[in-house]
Design a protein around this motif. Structure first.
Motif, PDB file in Angstrom:
ATOM      1  N   LEU A   1       0.827  -1.208   0.000  1.00 55.62           N
ATOM      2  CA  LEU A   1       0.000   0.000   0.000  1.00 55.62           C
ATOM      3  C   LEU A   1       0.862   1.258   0.000  1.00 55.62           C
ATOM      4  CD1 LEU A   1      -2.818   1.235   0.156  1.00 55.62           C
ATOM      5  CD2 LEU A   1      -2.683   1.067   2.655  1.00 55.62           C
ATOM      6  N   VAL A   2       1.936   1.260   0.776  1.00 59.57           N
ATOM      7  CA  VAL A   2       2.821   2.421   0.829  1.00 59.57           C
ATOM      8  C   VAL A   2       3.441   2.686  -0.538  1.00 59.57           C
ATOM      9  CG1 VAL A   2       5.010   3.278   1.766  1.00 59.57           C
ATOM     10  CG2 VAL A   2       3.297   2.287   3.293  1.00 59.57           C
ATOM     11  N   THR A   3       3.985   1.651  -1.182  1.00 59.27           N
ATOM     12  CA  THR A   3       4.606   1.859  -2.498  1.00 59.27           C
ATOM     13  C   THR A   3       3.554   2.259  -3.532  1.00 59.27           C
ATOM     14  OG1 THR A   3       4.440  -0.506  -3.044  1.00 59.27           O
ATOM     15  CG2 THR A   3       6.488   0.261  -2.026  1.00 59.27           C
ATOM     16  N   LEU A   4       2.350   1.723  -3.410  1.00 54.89           N
ATOM     17  CA  LEU A   4       1.273   2.105  -4.325  1.00 54.89           C
ATOM     18  C   LEU A   4       0.976   3.599  -4.199  1.00 54.89           C
ATOM     19  CD1 LEU A   4      -1.122   1.573  -6.235  1.00 54.89           C
ATOM     20  CD2 LEU A   4      -2.445   0.851  -4.232  1.00 54.89           C
ATOM     21  N   LEU A   5       0.849   4.084  -2.973  1.00 54.34           N
ATOM     22  CA  LEU A   5       0.554   5.503  -2.752  1.00 54.34           C
ATOM     23  C   LEU A   5       1.678   6.397  -3.266  1.00 54.34           C
ATOM     24  CD1 LEU A   5      -1.018   5.323   0.825  1.00 54.34           C
ATOM     25  CD2 LEU A   5      -2.214   5.628  -1.371  1.00 54.34           C
ATOM     26  N   LEU A   6       2.910   5.915  -3.192  1.00 53.26           N
ATOM     27  CA  LEU A   6       4.040   6.697  -3.704  1.00 53.26           C
ATOM     28  C   LEU A   6       4.076   6.702  -5.230  1.00 53.26           C
ATOM     29  CD1 LEU A   6       6.808   5.561  -1.190  1.00 53.26           C
ATOM     30  CD2 LEU A   6       5.729   7.814  -1.316  1.00 53.26           C
ATOM     31  N   PHE A   7       3.641   5.617  -5.848  1.00 53.30           N
ATOM     32  CA  PHE A   7       3.701   5.529  -7.303  1.00 53.30           C
ATOM     33  C   PHE A   7       2.561   6.269  -7.999  1.00 53.30           C
ATOM     34  CE2 PHE A   7       7.022   2.290  -7.383  1.00 53.30           C
ATOM     35  CZ  PHE A   7       7.629   2.554  -8.604  1.00 53.30           C
ATOM     36  N   ILE A   8       1.462   6.482  -7.322  1.00 51.42           N
ATOM     37  CA  ILE A   8       0.333   7.169  -7.967  1.00 51.42           C
ATOM     38  C   ILE A   8       0.733   8.571  -8.439  1.00 51.42           C
ATOM     39  CG2 ILE A   8      -1.963   8.154  -7.593  1.00 51.42           C
ATOM     40  CD1 ILE A   8      -2.559   5.701  -5.829  1.00 51.42           C
ATOM     41  N   PRO A   9       1.315   9.427  -7.592  1.00 50.08           N
ATOM     42  CA  PRO A   9       1.736  10.741  -8.111  1.00 50.08           C
ATOM     43  C   PRO A   9       2.862  10.660  -9.126  1.00 50.08           C
ATOM     44  CG  PRO A   9       2.457  10.440  -5.830  1.00 50.08           C
ATOM     45  CD  PRO A   9       1.518   9.330  -6.132  1.00 50.08           C
ATOM     46  N   ILE A  10       3.731   9.662  -8.999  1.00 49.63           N
ATOM     47  CA  ILE A  10       4.809   9.509  -9.974  1.00 49.63           C
ATOM     48  C   ILE A  10       4.237   9.213 -11.358  1.00 49.63           C
ATOM     49  CG2 ILE A  10       6.730   8.028 -10.689  1.00 49.63           C
ATOM     50  CD1 ILE A  10       7.446   7.721  -7.732  1.00 49.63           C
ATOM     51  N   ASP A  11       3.307   8.265 -11.428  1.00 48.06           N
ATOM     52  CA  ASP A  11       2.694   7.934 -12.712  1.00 48.06           C
ATOM     53  C   ASP A  11       1.845   9.074 -13.245  1.00 48.06           C
ATOM     54  OD1 ASP A  11       3.849   5.421 -12.438  1.00 48.06           O
ATOM     55  OD2 ASP A  11       2.114   4.417 -13.321  1.00 48.06           O
ATOM     56  N   ALA A  12       1.145   9.772 -12.352  1.00 48.40           N
ATOM     57  CA  ALA A  12       0.319  10.897 -12.776  1.00 48.40           C
ATOM     58  C   ALA A  12       1.181  12.023 -13.342  1.00 48.40           C
ATOM     59  CB  ALA A  12      -0.519  11.406 -11.608  1.00 48.40           C
ATOM     60  N   ALA A  13       2.343  12.258 -12.732  1.00 49.43           N
ATOM     61  CA  ALA A  13       3.249  13.302 -13.228  1.00 49.43           C
ATOM     62  C   ALA A  13       3.872  12.902 -14.555  1.00 49.43           C
ATOM     63  CB  ALA A  13       4.336  13.565 -12.188  1.00 49.43           C
ATOM     64  N   LYS A  14       4.105  11.617 -14.739  1.00 47.23           N
ATOM     65  CA  LYS A  14       4.759  11.145 -15.960  1.00 47.23           C
ATOM     66  C   LYS A  14       3.801  11.088 -17.145  1.00 47.23           C
ATOM     67  CE  LYS A  14       5.767   6.805 -16.230  1.00 47.23           C
ATOM     68  NZ  LYS A  14       6.407   5.478 -15.994  1.00 47.23           N
ATOM     69  N   ASP A  15       2.614  10.530 -16.927  1.00 48.85           N
ATOM     70  CA  ASP A  15       1.677  10.302 -18.043  1.00 48.85           C
ATOM     71  C   ASP A  15       0.391  11.106 -17.947  1.00 48.85           C
ATOM     72  OD1 ASP A  15       3.414   8.353 -19.083  1.00 48.85           O
ATOM     73  OD2 ASP A  15       2.586   6.828 -17.756  1.00 48.85           O
ATOM     74  N   GLY A  16       0.229  11.906 -16.877  1.00 42.83           N
ATOM     75  CA  GLY A  16      -1.005  12.652 -16.705  1.00 42.83           C
ATOM     76  C   GLY A  16      -2.090  11.776 -16.090  1.00 42.83           C
ATOM     77  N   ILE A  17      -3.228  12.396 -15.811  1.00 39.95           N
ATOM     78  CA  ILE A  17      -4.362  11.669 -15.233  1.00 39.95           C
ATOM     79  C   ILE A  17      -5.079  10.942 -16.365  1.00 39.95           C
ATOM     80  CG2 ILE A  17      -6.399  11.822 -13.769  1.00 39.95           C
ATOM     81  CD1 ILE A  17      -3.823  12.703 -12.415  1.00 39.95           C
ATOM     82  N   ARG A  18      -4.571   9.779 -16.720  1.00 41.16           N
ATOM     83  CA  ARG A  18      -5.119   9.026 -17.834  1.00 41.16           C
ATOM     84  C   ARG A  18      -6.340   8.218 -17.389  1.00 41.16           C
ATOM     85  NH1 ARG A  18      -0.745   6.404 -15.701  1.00 41.16           N
ATOM     86  NH2 ARG A  18      -0.948   4.139 -15.401  1.00 41.16           N
ATOM     87  N   PRO A  19      -7.201   7.826 -18.321  1.00 37.85           N
ATOM     88  CA  PRO A  19      -8.413   7.083 -17.954  1.00 37.85           C
ATOM     89  C   PRO A  19      -8.132   5.762 -17.243  1.00 37.85           C
ATOM     90  CG  PRO A  19      -8.581   7.923 -20.194  1.00 37.85           C
ATOM     91  CD  PRO A  19      -7.175   8.172 -19.737  1.00 37.85           C
ATOM     92  N   ASN A  20      -7.013   5.113 -17.595  1.00 37.50           N
ATOM     93  CA  ASN A  20      -6.756   3.801 -16.969  1.00 37.50           C
ATOM     94  C   ASN A  20      -6.048   3.906 -15.622  1.00 37.50           C
ATOM     95  OD1 ASN A  20      -4.155   4.484 -17.785  1.00 37.50           O
ATOM     96  ND2 ASN A  20      -4.188   3.108 -19.552  1.00 37.50           N
ATOM     97  N   LEU A  21      -5.806   5.128 -15.145  1.00 34.42           N
ATOM     98  CA  LEU A  21      -5.171   5.265 -13.838  1.00 34.42           C
ATOM     99  C   LEU A  21      -6.085   4.735 -12.742  1.00 34.42           C
ATOM    100  CD1 LEU A  21      -2.808   6.220 -12.104  1.00 34.42           C
ATOM    101  CD2 LEU A  21      -3.842   8.503 -12.040  1.00 34.42           C
ATOM    102  N   LEU A  22      -7.395   4.994 -12.865  1.00 34.52           N
ATOM    103  CA  LEU A  22      -8.334   4.484 -11.875  1.00 34.52           C
ATOM    104  C   LEU A  22      -8.336   2.960 -11.869  1.00 34.52           C
ATOM    105  CD1 LEU A  22     -10.506   4.922  -9.759  1.00 34.52           C
ATOM    106  CD2 LEU A  22     -12.202   5.041 -11.613  1.00 34.52           C
ATOM    107  N   GLN A  23      -8.311   2.343 -13.065  1.00 32.76           N
ATOM    108  CA  GLN A  23      -8.250   0.882 -13.131  1.00 32.76           C
ATOM    109  C   GLN A  23      -6.970   0.370 -12.489  1.00 32.76           C
ATOM    110  OE1 GLN A  23      -8.586  -0.816 -17.083  1.00 32.76           O
ATOM    111  NE2 GLN A  23      -7.885  -2.828 -16.403  1.00 32.76           N
ATOM    112  N   ALA A  24      -5.864   1.065 -12.740  1.00 31.87           N
ATOM    113  CA  ALA A  24      -4.588   0.658 -12.148  1.00 31.87           C
ATOM    114  C   ALA A  24      -4.665   0.706 -10.625  1.00 31.87           C
ATOM    115  CB  ALA A  24      -3.473   1.566 -12.646  1.00 31.87           C
TER     116      ALA A  24
END
Length: 388
Positions: free
Chosen positions: A89-112
């Motif tokens: 859970l900790v690594t997941l929470l850290l990766f969410i902003p990293i992925d959002a900054a890299k690829d933007g708030i994409r539609p599949n982010l919620l699925q991820a």
């Protein structure tokens, strides 16, 4: 205080697992270096299968009899969840902003996010690895725990159910999996169950045949352990070029587990030195955190590349049979690449000390206390009330 999860520890195998985690990290760091060009490193994704085999062996060792005798599937799964979920859970929470900054708030982010929260990301639902790419194996391991608990609780400690994934798994991975043994989000569950089942069978055979536990004497055990180490180094180094060798690698790791579960030779004594035991203890954190270290280092180098008007990334396929990707190249110097990889690995280990201390241990202990309290409450409620 008595724990709800008193387990048998195989210390030499714990150290083996830690070494394998470090090799997987080096494989994923994607740096042009001498280390990356070593055949052992280029095919180090196979060491993930050592985790699966060892997991099946250890889980069978500690829980097969207890589950067959009524330990409780729910209780078992809660304990396993307490072992893996806090750090996930900790690594997941850290990766969410990293992925959002890299690829933007994409539609599949919620699925991820949803699939990662529910531990479904390695079960063929997603079309690729999202967020912490290493967590696919945690998803498949938890599924293997659930299957193990149901099978043992319903059928008992029979060996027959575990022969099915051992027979089907290699065929599927060799013929259907697009990445062969390097299956992750798509055929990762098949890969995991294949190795996990081998571990369960390995434990069963060790219990049934005392000769597998009989000691050969100090020198004989040392030679056997040394030969096992050399076999793994040679086998992993050459296996990446042949799909048949790839899918047979969990069987090689099964032999290693059988040998080092004895802890009787000089190699085992080296593996149970305090420094090696520490690496073994940090295995899970090393494995789950190395993608984060990789992401942060690559982000820093991209900024340096842009500001310094230099080229720090090149298109290259470090792994045989894969498409070229952007890998780090420090002025084309292999030596600088080695230093960077070592620094990344040391950073991962140091960060793992913190996450083990402040995430893994507290989370696991909290769940243990919770299951202890629930067990005690259930025992009290089951006791008959006597009239006075």
């Amino acid at each position: 205080m008595a724990s709800a999860e008193n387990v048998t520890r195989y210390h030499a195998l714990d150290s083996w697992r830690g070494i394998c985690a470090c090799m997987v990290a080096l494989f994923h760091f994607d740096v042009i270096s001498h280390l990356s060009f070593l055949p052992l490193t280029r095919h180090a994704y196979l060491f993930v299968d050592f985790f699966f085999v060892l997991s099946g062996f250890v889980i069978a060792s500690n829980y097969r009899s207890r589950l067959a005798e009524g330990f409780g599937t729910g209780r078992f799964l809660v304990l396993r969840l307490g072992r893996i979920y806090p750090l996930h859970l900790v690594t997941l929470l850290l990766f969410i902003p990293i992925d959002a900054a890299k690829d933007g708030i994409r539609p599949n982010l919620l699925q991820a996010i949803v699939t990662n929260v529910l531990l479904l990301q390695g079960l063929g639902i997603n079309p690729q690895n999202w967020l912490n790419f290493a967590s696919w194996s945690i998803s498949t391991e938890f599924a293997a725990y659930a299957i193990f608990a149901v099978v043992v609780s319903r059928i008992g400690p029979a060996i027959l159910p575990w022969l099915l994934p051992i027979m089907v798994g290699p065929a599927v991975l060799a013929t259907i999996s697009p990445d062969g043994m390097n299956a992750t989000y798509d055929y990762g569950l098949v890969r995991c169950l294949y190795g996990f089942a081998l571990g369960v069978v390995c434990f069963d055979l060790r219990e049934r045949f005392p000769v597998l536990r009989a000691r050969l004497g100090p020198s004989g055990e040392t030679w056997l352990e040394a030969a096992s180490v050399m076999l793994v180094v040679f086998y992993v180094s050459v296996a990446g070029s042949n799909v048949i060798l790839q899918v047979a690698s969990p069987m090689v790791f099964t032999l290693v587990v059988l040998v080092f579960a004895r802890e009787a030779g000089a190699v085992s004594r080296r593996l149970t030195a305090p420094s090696m035991l520490m690496i073994g203890t940090l295995t899970y954190s090393i494995y789950m955190l190395h993608p984060l270290v990789r992401a942060v280092v690559r982000a820093i180098l991209m900024v340096v590349e842009r500001l310094g008007h230099m080229e720090l990334f090149v298109s290259y396929a470090l792994s045989s049979g894969h498409e070229p990707t952007k890998v780090v190249s420090l002025n084309g110097s292999l030596w600088l690449g080695d230093l960077l990889q070592i620094a990344m690995l040391l950073s991962t280990v140091l960060l793992s000390v913190a996450t083990y201390r402040f995430v893994e241990e507290p989370g696991r202990n909290w769940v243990r206390r919770l299951t202890d309290r629930r067990k005690a409450a259930a025992v009290r409620s089951a006791q008959p009330a006597f009239e006075t």
